[in-house]
Design an enzyme around this catalytic site. Structure first.
Site, PDB file in Angstrom:
ATOM      1  N   LYS A 196       0.741  -1.305   0.094  1.00 18.02           N
ATOM      2  CA  LYS A 196      -0.043  -0.179  -0.028  1.00 18.02           C
ATOM      3  C   LYS A 196       0.879   1.182  -0.209  1.00 18.02           C
ATOM      4  O   LYS A 196       0.727   2.395  -0.581  1.00 18.02           O
ATOM      5  CB  LYS A 196      -1.018  -0.073   1.146  1.00 18.02           C
ATOM      6  CG  LYS A 196      -1.624   1.451   1.591  1.00 18.02           C
ATOM      7  CD  LYS A 196      -2.399   1.552   2.609  1.00 18.02           C
ATOM      8  CE  LYS A 196      -1.456   1.395   4.060  1.00 18.02           C
ATOM      9  NZ  LYS A 196      -1.277   3.036   4.201  1.00 18.02           N
ATOM     10  N   ASN A 197       1.746   1.326   0.799  1.00 17.13           N
ATOM     11  CA  ASN A 197       2.558   2.441   1.057  1.00 17.13           C
ATOM     12  C   ASN A 197       3.670   2.659  -0.146  1.00 17.13           C
ATOM     13  O   ASN A 197       4.131   3.933  -0.358  1.00 17.13           O
ATOM     14  CB  ASN A 197       3.257   2.685   2.503  1.00 17.13           C
ATOM     15  CG  ASN A 197       2.402   2.631   3.499  1.00 17.13           C
ATOM     16  OD1 ASN A 197       1.120   3.140   3.137  1.00 17.13           O
ATOM     17  ND2 ASN A 197       2.617   2.537   4.541  1.00 17.13           N
TER      18      ASN A 197
ATOM     19  N   CYS B 237      -4.594  13.338  12.772  1.00 13.50           N
ATOM     20  CA  CYS B 237      -4.947  12.045  12.483  1.00 13.50           C
ATOM     21  C   CYS B 237      -4.631  11.332  13.872  1.00 13.50           C
ATOM     22  O   CYS B 237      -4.175  11.630  14.860  1.00 13.50           O
ATOM     23  CB  CYS B 237      -3.783  11.399  11.641  1.00 13.50           C
ATOM     24  SG  CYS B 237      -3.276   9.859  11.869  1.00 13.50           S
TER      25      CYS B 237
ATOM     26  N   ARG C 263       1.221  14.754  12.799  1.00  9.47           N
ATOM     27  CA  ARG C 263       1.563  14.753  11.412  1.00  9.47           C
ATOM     28  C   ARG C 263       1.748  16.047  10.631  1.00  9.47           C
ATOM     29  O   ARG C 263       0.858  16.074   9.601  1.00  9.47           O
ATOM     30  CB  ARG C 263       0.949  13.573  10.756  1.00  9.47           C
ATOM     31  CG  ARG C 263       0.727  12.330  11.604  1.00  9.47           C
ATOM     32  CD  ARG C 263       0.057  10.920  10.846  1.00  9.47           C
ATOM     33  NE  ARG C 263       0.859  10.457   9.621  1.00  9.47           N
ATOM     34  CZ  ARG C 263       0.325   9.443   9.254  1.00  9.47           C
ATOM     35  NH1 ARG C 263      -0.800   9.003   9.492  1.00  9.47           N
ATOM     36  NH2 ARG C 263       0.992   9.052   8.049  1.00  9.47           N
ATOM     37  N   PRO C 264       2.375  17.153  10.898  1.00 11.57           N
ATOM     38  CA  PRO C 264       2.572  18.393  10.199  1.00 11.57           C
ATOM     39  C   PRO C 264       3.236  17.851   8.833  1.00 11.57           C
ATOM     40  O   PRO C 264       3.623  16.846   8.695  1.00 11.57           O
ATOM     41  CB  PRO C 264       3.349  19.176  11.121  1.00 11.57           C
ATOM     42  CG  PRO C 264       4.161  18.233  12.050  1.00 11.57           C
ATOM     43  CD  PRO C 264       3.381  16.914  12.156  1.00 11.57           C
ATOM     44  N   MET C 265       3.363  18.903   8.074  1.00 15.20           N
ATOM     45  CA  MET C 265       4.159  18.688   6.712  1.00 15.20           C
ATOM     46  C   MET C 265       5.241  19.809   6.621  1.00 15.20           C
ATOM     47  O   MET C 265       6.011  20.047   5.680  1.00 15.20           O
ATOM     48  CB  MET C 265       2.984  19.073   5.510  1.00 15.20           C
ATOM     49  CG  MET C 265       2.320  18.061   5.185  1.00 15.20           C
ATOM     50  SD  MET C 265       1.238  18.219   3.666  1.00 15.20           S
ATOM     51  CE  MET C 265       2.547  18.346   2.384  1.00 15.20           C
TER      52      MET C 265
ATOM     53  N   ASP D 159       4.594   0.598  12.262  1.00 14.32           N
ATOM     54  CA  ASP D 159       3.344   0.075  11.485  1.00 14.32           C
ATOM     55  C   ASP D 159       3.298  -1.542  11.968  1.00 14.32           C
ATOM     56  O   ASP D 159       2.191  -2.096  11.834  1.00 14.32           O
ATOM     57  CB  ASP D 159       3.501   0.152   9.972  1.00 14.32           C
ATOM     58  CG  ASP D 159       3.193   1.463   9.431  1.00 14.32           C
ATOM     59  OD1 ASP D 159       3.536   1.679   8.280  1.00 14.32           O
ATOM     60  OD2 ASP D 159       3.120   2.370  10.270  1.00 14.32           O
TER      61      ASP D 159
ATOM     62  N   ARG E 145      -8.335  -0.246   4.550  1.00 13.15           N
ATOM     63  CA  ARG E 145      -7.661   0.654   4.024  1.00 13.15           C
ATOM     64  C   ARG E 145      -6.397   0.142   3.517  1.00 13.15           C
ATOM     65  O   ARG E 145      -5.509   0.518   2.772  1.00 13.15           O
ATOM     66  CB  ARG E 145      -7.560   1.768   4.683  1.00 13.15           C
ATOM     67  CG  ARG E 145      -8.614   2.630   5.235  1.00 13.15           C
ATOM     68  CD  ARG E 145      -8.365   4.123   5.847  1.00 13.15           C
ATOM     69  NE  ARG E 145      -7.187   4.726   5.077  1.00 13.15           N
ATOM     70  CZ  ARG E 145      -7.052   5.874   5.561  1.00 13.15           C
ATOM     71  NH1 ARG E 145      -7.390   6.421   6.819  1.00 13.15           N
ATOM     72  NH2 ARG E 145      -6.101   6.607   4.884  1.00 13.15           N
TER      73      ARG E 145
HETATM   74  C1  EPZ Z   1       4.779   6.817   6.300  1.00 13.81           C
HETATM   75  O1  EPZ Z   1       3.726   7.836   6.659  1.00 13.81           O
HETATM   76  C2  EPZ Z   1       3.486   5.610   6.101  1.00 13.81           C
HETATM   77  N1  EPZ Z   1       2.544   6.013   5.301  1.00 13.81           N
HETATM   78  C3  EPZ Z   1       3.167   5.407   7.536  1.00 13.81           C
HETATM   79  O2  EPZ Z   1       2.223   4.115   7.304  1.00 13.81           O
HETATM   80  C4  EPZ Z   1       4.190   4.918   8.334  1.00 13.81           C
HETATM   81  O3  EPZ Z   1       3.806   4.868   9.804  1.00 13.81           O
HETATM   82  C5  EPZ Z   1       5.158   6.383   8.369  1.00 13.81           C
HETATM   83  O4  EPZ Z   1       5.644   6.482   6.984  1.00 13.81           O
HETATM   84  C6  EPZ Z   1       6.677   5.856   8.979  1.00 13.81           C
HETATM   85  O5  EPZ Z   1       7.071   4.610   8.612  1.00 13.81           O
HETATM   86  C7  EPZ Z   1       2.493   6.128   3.868  1.00 13.81           C
HETATM   87  O6  EPZ Z   1       3.540   5.742   3.488  1.00 13.81           O
HETATM   88  C8  EPZ Z   1       1.239   6.310   3.186  1.00 13.81           C
HETATM   89  P1  EPZ Z   1       6.596  10.312   8.055  1.00 13.81           P
HETATM   90  P2  EPZ Z   1       4.537   9.300   6.746  1.00 13.81           P
HETATM   91  O7  EPZ Z   1       6.834  11.363   7.465  1.00 13.81           O
HETATM   92  O8  EPZ Z   1       5.267   9.672   5.325  1.00 13.81           O
HETATM   93  C9  EPZ Z   1       6.582  13.618  11.644  1.00 13.81           C
HETATM   94  C10 EPZ Z   1       0.361   2.965   7.767  1.00 13.81           C
HETATM   95  O9  EPZ Z   1      -0.182   2.357   8.801  1.00 13.81           O
HETATM   96  N2  EPZ Z   1       6.797  14.624  10.484  1.00 13.81           N
HETATM   97  O10 EPZ Z   1       7.931   9.330   7.910  1.00 13.81           O
HETATM   98  O11 EPZ Z   1       3.333  10.442   7.115  1.00 13.81           O
HETATM   99  C11 EPZ Z   1       5.396  12.933  11.544  1.00 13.81           C
HETATM  100  O12 EPZ Z   1       4.439  13.729  12.281  1.00 13.81           O
HETATM  101  C12 EPZ Z   1       0.812   4.373   7.768  1.00 13.81           C
HETATM  102  O13 EPZ Z   1       0.274   2.405   6.736  1.00 13.81           O
HETATM  103  C13 EPZ Z   1       6.941  15.829  10.912  1.00 13.81           C
HETATM  104  O14 EPZ Z   1       7.082  16.180  12.042  1.00 13.81           O
HETATM  105  O15 EPZ Z   1       5.281   9.188   7.875  1.00 13.81           O
HETATM  106  C14 EPZ Z   1       5.812  11.465  12.270  1.00 13.81           C
HETATM  107  O16 EPZ Z   1       5.832  11.855  13.782  1.00 13.81           O
HETATM  108  C15 EPZ Z   1       0.586   5.056   9.140  1.00 13.81           C
HETATM  109  N3  EPZ Z   1       6.871  16.860   9.730  1.00 13.81           N
HETATM  110  C16 EPZ Z   1       7.099  11.290  11.864  1.00 13.81           C
HETATM  111  O17 EPZ Z   1       7.710  12.503  11.205  1.00 13.81           O
HETATM  112  C17 EPZ Z   1       6.727  16.327   8.447  1.00 13.81           C
HETATM  113  O18 EPZ Z   1       6.747  17.210   7.571  1.00 13.81           O
HETATM  114  C18 EPZ Z   1       7.286  10.184  10.609  1.00 13.81           C
HETATM  115  O19 EPZ Z   1       6.306  10.728   9.624  1.00 13.81           O
HETATM  116  C19 EPZ Z   1       6.848  15.184   8.048  1.00 13.81           C
HETATM  117  C20 EPZ Z   1       6.720  14.190   9.369  1.00 13.81           C
END
Ligand code: EPZ
Length: 421
Positions: free
Chosen positions: A22-23, A118, A123-125, A308, A400
């Protein structure tokens, strides 16, 4: 609304086919926005999140068709009809934010709704924004939308990620493929989904080196062409089913499983007394003794223990011999499954990002509530080990990320069914 009923106590035996990731697929699909030519994905998973991404891409002008029962997704974005990702779609699925980089690279502008909060964390960007700004984009937040422009196109640059974010790495990697000059991404995420994306982009003509390491170098090109790409195996679905025999006894072979996708996880399984052997078709798993042993787990970015798989591991440790300590270091609110497991008789204490699980002899079936994707499947696994009947409600979370969970587990002997209320 559907629920899933599990009657515990049945030993599992047989083979479980593991789907495409999926991811990975959610990052691969937006790559169609980078080219006028067709991009076809094979081994795609059949999940509601993939349908949501299809809806989003179609709203931007892509033509998307699926074949072979959804396992093949053919996409073409000859003309971009829009560069706006609407809140109505983005609110359903955070991964919608992965269109930001490709739109900026191709159209030099994008308006993308912020996904909002969420269940598992804020989960900010901010890391995505910083990375794209390092390639010359100007991004401002207005009315809940990110308004991004790159006058004259993106320019290669040095991007140092504050945290090895998966999504930010994917967004900037796609953006850099069409940027003028060279981009260096430092502290990049190393997940197998990133490697899969880089492979697909290279098949489209991108010049990329270093994926899978913390430093990725991208040489921008003028245009990308079409390609066909096979989606990598879903390591999280794989890990989930590898744990199943630890709940029930028996032996399961996960078809398509590969050790390199789940290194740190397999080490923990071995410490917990679970044997994993490689076969021609995948990975075979069985419990050594009659009960798993307690282990400590800390979630980390790849190649560390995947967040995950934390919920599923916690559920397994509920009936382990001894006391386990879990630390969730990726998301600030990812123990929502704990109180539901306690309803089934588990002994769990949670303090912030730390949880202590003291193994009990037996769990008892109960009505429980799914709160997010991985929490929902952890409750189903717990139900396999519990006495009596477990009813997992709100399983739309499950759909999902898991294809036909009741069919896959039912095929290896689980007493499980889906009921519609
Ligand atoms: C991906 O999410 C996966 N989703 C998540 O899987 C997975 O848990 C995560 O990576 C970590 O492995 C998809 O690929 C669609 P991150 P993503 O950006 O990209 C913080 C599932 O169950 N952060 O690595 O959103 C964030 O808040 C899902 O399939 C910021 O602070 O994860 C988190 O605490 C859930 N600012 C951490 O980093 C940002 O701009 C990791 O987030 C981006 C992230």
């Amino acid at each position: 609304m559907d629920s899933i009923i599990v009657r515990g106590g049945a030993e599992l035996r047989g083979q479980i086919p593991i789907a495409g990731a999926k991811n990975a697929c959610l990052a691969l699909m937006p790559a169609t926005l980078l080219s006028e030519e067709p991009l076809t994905l094979t081994n795609a998973p059949r999940l509601s999140d993939i349908c949501t991404m299809t809806q989003l891409l179609e709203s931007l002008g892509a033509e998307v068709s699926s074949m072979q029962g959804g396992k093949v997704i053919a996409m073409s974005t000859h003309d971009l009809g829009s560069t706006r990702a609407d809140y109505e779609i983005v609110r359903k699925m955070r991964a919608s934010n992965l269109v930001l980089g490709p739109l900026l690279a191709r159209a030099h502008e994008a308006v993308v709704s912020l996904p909002g909060g969420c269940a598992i964390g804020a989960r900010p960007m901010d890391i995505h924004i910083e990375a794209l700004e390092a390639l010359g984009a100007q991004i401002e937040l207005k009315d809940g939308y990110l308004h991004a422009v790159a006058r004259g196109g993106l320019k290669g640059g040095r991007v140092k990620l504050r945290f090895a974010s998966v999504g930010a790495t994917e967004n900037v990697l796609m953006a850099a493929t069409l940027a003028k000059g060279t981009t260096l991404i430092e502290n990049a995420a190393r997940e197998p989904e990133i490697v899969d994306l880089a492979r697909c982009l290279r098949a489209m003509g991108a010049q990329i080196e270093g994926e899978g390491s913390s430093t990725i170098e991208v040489q921008g090109v003028d245009r990308l062409h079409g390609a066909t790409h096979q989606v990598v195996t879903d390591r999280i679905e794989l890990g989930t089913y590898m744990l199943a025999p630890a709940f029930t006894g028996g032996e399961v072979e996960c078809l398509g499983g590969k050790l390199e996708l789940i290194g740190a996880f397999v080490e923990k399984l071995d410490m917990a007394g679970i044997d994993v052997t490689e076969t021609e078709a995948g990975l075979k798993v069985k419990l050594r003794g009659d009960r798993p042993r307690a282990v400590d787990v800390i979630t980390e970015p790849f190649p560390g223990f995947p967040t995950d798989l934390q919920a599923q591991m916690m559920a397994m440790l509920c009936t382990a011999q001894g006391t386990s300590r879990l630390e969730e270091k990726i998301f600030e609110n990812r123990f929502m499954h704990a109180p539901e497991l306690v309803r089934m008789g588990a002994r769990i204490e949670v303090h912030g990002g730390h949880a202590t699980v003291t193994g009990v002899d037996k769990l008892k079936g109960a009505q429980v509530m799914a709160t997010d994707l991985r929490a929902s499947v952890s409750l189903i696994l717990a139900g396999l080990a519990a006495e009596g009947e477990t009813v997992v409600n709100r399983v739309y979370h499950l759909d999902r990320g898991y294809e036909h969970v009741e069919d896959k587990l039912g095929a290896v002997g689980a007493r499980i069914e889906r009921v519609s209320a």
